[in-house]
Design a protein around this motif. Structure first.
Motif, short mmCIF file in Angstrom:
data_model
loop_
_atom_site.label_atom_id
_atom_site.label_comp_id
_atom_site.label_asym_id
_atom_site.label_seq_id
_atom_site.Cartn_x
_atom_site.Cartn_y
_atom_site.Cartn_z
N GLU A 24 8.28 12.32 24.49
CA GLU A 24 7.70 13.12 23.42
C GLU A 24 8.65 13.24 22.24
N ARG A 28 6.90 21.45 11.63
CA ARG A 28 6.07 21.93 12.74
C ARG A 28 4.73 21.20 12.78
N GLU A 29 4.14 20.98 11.62
CA GLU A 29 2.86 20.28 11.58
C GLU A 29 2.98 18.87 12.15
N GLY A 46 4.88 18.13 14.59
CA GLY A 46 5.15 18.21 16.02
C GLY A 46 6.57 18.55 16.41
N ARG A 102 6.99 10.18 14.02
CA ARG A 102 6.18 10.88 13.01
C ARG A 102 7.04 11.50 11.90
N SER A 142 9.65 20.35 17.77
CA SER A 142 9.85 21.47 18.67
C SER A 142 10.80 22.48 18.03
N THR A 174 7.77 12.25 18.37
CA THR A 174 8.02 13.16 17.25
C THR A 174 8.92 12.49 16.21
#
Length: 303
Positions: free
Chosen positions: A61, A140-141, A143, A68, A145, A65
């Motif tokens: 994950e 945050r948008e 992803g 992105r 953490s 992230t």
């Protein structure tokens, strides 16, 4: 199972199969492993690209992230960094996604003199000032953490460091062991740091930076721990990588910070090299072990 053990074994043959099947334009290029961290195996593909393959499921994950977020950060990163180009998919041969990036030349900044470190003090301060200005709402948008390693919990961090120090006792000179113990017993006196939120690299240390032939930092790599958290977690590099005189130059560029932030930065500046030392001892990497010990000594020096 050792905490650095892999969930899946990455082989040269597997990497060749994955790259040639998913990115046929790269078929025929020389493929060779150039590194292996806790979470990922790193391969160079030809002269222009590097690929990172998760070794552990916990890293998957984080890799997604990173894929992105890094494109969004292009105007906020002032050092060269690996830009995602190839987004590999999980398959029957390999159950995790993987990423291919632009190649960043350089070597780990190991064994540098204070004068060489001084070359990068101001630029490191500027780099983090700019990175930490990225809007956390956008992070945050995408992803990101939030403090996923719980680094602001000083009590739990101190307990973990005490355990690591016990395991490292046979591998540290007595004076170095005692200096760390004294620091933990007498200088780490708060239970938790007041939360602050900035965009973090999340794992800054000498194995995640590159230097040119002069010893000046020329790139920052391994962005898999990108997260929103306390700036002190990244500011650890002012303690573990820089001595007191060079540290002053760093903060002249980054800006002044409060005492809690300095306390956390110093604590993480000791903690991360302790982890690196523990891993280096386990895999018998004498060079990394010595640099990790030197990083701890620097972090404990000065205020």
């Amino acid at each position: 199972m050792n905490q650095w053990d892999a969930d899946i074994h990455i082989t040269d043959a597997l990497v060749c199969e994955l790259i040639e099947s998913q990115f046929p334009d790269l078929a025929g290029l020389r493929i060779r492993q150039i590194g292996e961290g806790w979470d990922n195996a790193v391969y160079r593909v030809g002269d222009r690209y590097t690929f990172r393959f998760p070794r552990r499921s916990i890293a998957v994950e984080f890799l997604r992230t990173e894929g992105r977020l890094l494109p969004l950060l292009r105007d906020y990163i002032t050092f060269p960094y690996p830009k995602p180009v190839f987004y590999g998919l999980e398959s029957e041969a390999y159950p995790f996604p993987f990423l291919g990036y632009t190649y960043i030349p350089g070597t780990f900044p190991v064994g540098l003199t204070d004068e060489q470190r001084r070359l990068s003090a101001a630029s490191l301060g500027s780099f983090l000032r700019k990175l930490h200005s990225f809007p956390v709402g956008i992070a945050r948008e995408a992803g990101a953490s939030e403090d996923h390693r719980n680094l602001t919990d000083v009590t739990s961090r101190k307990m973990k460091m005490v355990d690591i120090l016990s395991s490292l006792k046979p591998h540290l000179p007595r004076e170095e062991h005692d200096a760390i113990q004294k620091y933990l017993n007498h200088h780490v006196t708060v239970d938790r740091i007041t939360p602050k939120e900035v965009m973090l690299h999340g794992d800054l240390h000498f194995k995640n930076m590159l230097a040119d032939e002069r010893g000046q930092i020329s790139g920052v790599i391994d962005w898999g721990d990108l997260n929103v958290g306390h700036p002190g977690c990244d500011l650890n590099i002012a303690y573990s990588f820089l001595g007191p005189a060079e540290r002053q130059l760093f903060f002249e560029q980054y800006g002044e910070v409060d005492e809690e932030t300095r306390l956390l930065a110093k604590l993480i500046g000791v903690f991360i090299p302790m982890l690196l030392l523990a891993q280096a001892v386990q895999i018998k990497d004498a060079g990394v072990a010595e640099e990790a010990r030197a990083s701890i000594r620097r972090a404990l020096s000065g205020d």
